[in-house]
Design an enzyme around this catalytic site. Structure first.
Site, PDB file in Angstrom:
ATOM      1  CB  SER A 141      -0.878   0.000   1.265  1.00 14.63           C
ATOM      2  OG  SER A 141      -1.504   1.252   1.460  1.00 14.63           O
TER       3      SER A 141
ATOM      4  CE1 TYR B 261      -4.543  -2.829   4.568  1.00  9.93           C
ATOM      5  CE2 TYR B 261      -3.599  -0.628   4.341  1.00  9.93           C
ATOM      6  CZ  TYR B 261      -4.083  -1.793   3.770  1.00  9.93           C
ATOM      7  OH  TYR B 261      -4.085  -1.924   2.405  1.00  9.93           O
TER       8      TYR B 261
END
Length: 239
Positions: free
Chosen positions: A134, A147
């Site tokens: 990400s 996350y």
């Protein structure tokens, strides 16, 4: 890499970015295996001509089930895409069991799958490992510390195994998406990239044997971070 005739395994491939990657790989001539945990989505994937394996990768049992299902199978492309977010606010009660499952899904599972499936990839003339991290692996946001931590960990893992596999038949690719319009981001407002567009850039990176696929706005984030890591972090922490 010429995708035609290749066999690809896409984790989390029954919806979102993973499904779009699987569809595009199939369109380009690959035989595609996806895994997921929801029966209705597995059935839908099968109806599209994808091979579907039921496996919940947030547990060791799920990883074992997937690896067992792949025994004796040819494998050219491993896409470690499965991932999830989890609430973690120190001002509220935290579900630490959910945190553990998320860490396993986002970080432990791709590490284990890589370790267990690399021997299969080594047998092929040309192979690829694609780890989907990400933009938040570059600079974290306060609203998603777990996350962000898992994706940063997967980014470091990807860089290290790329060095280990240098000169081999295996290309190691990191895909860094921005905010993409998927079930995981449904509650978030603001601009979101379409998963089809994200998948197209990732598959292009596979075809080009690129080391990184900096998708969409992540290209700008990488540029800012290269000039001033502190500025990039200041921007992203409030994102």
């Amino acid at each position: 890499m010429d995708i035609r005739g290749k066999v690809a395994l896409v984790t989390g491939g029954t919806d979102g970015i993973g499904l779009c990657i699987a569809r595009l790989l199939k369109e380009k001539g690959a035989s595609v295996i996806v895994c997921g945990r929801r029966a209705n989505l597995l059935e839908s994937a099968t109806a599209e001509g994808l091979e579907a394996i039921e496996a919940d990768l947030s547990s060791l049992a799920g990883v074992k089930a997937l690896v067992d299902a792949m025994k004796g199978r040819t494998l050219d492309i491993l896409v470690n895409n499965a991932g999830a977010g989890v609430d973690f606010d120190l001002g509220e009660q935290i579900d630490l069991d959910a945190v553990d499952r998320t860490i396993f899904l986002n970080l432990d599972a791709p590490i284990r799958l890589t370790a267990l499936l690399v021997p299969r990839l080594r047998e092929r003339p040309q192979a690829a490992i694609v780890n989907v991290t990400s933009g938040l692996a570059i600079a974290p946001r306060a609203g998603g510390p777990v996350y962000c931590a898992t994706k940063a960990g997967l980014r470091s893992f990807t860089k290290a195994i790329r060095y280990q596999l240098r000169g081999s038949n295996i290309t190691v690719i990191e895909a860094l998406p921005p905010v993409v319009d998927t079930a995981m981001t449904a509650a978030r407002s603001g601009s979101k990239m379409k998963p089809e567009q994200c998948a197209a850039q990732i598959v292009t990176a596979i075809e080009r044997d690129s080391e990184e696929a900096n998708v969409g706005m992540v290209k700008l984030l990488k540029l800012v971070h290269s000039m001033s890591p502190r500025l990039a972090e200041a921007i992203m922490i409030r994102f």
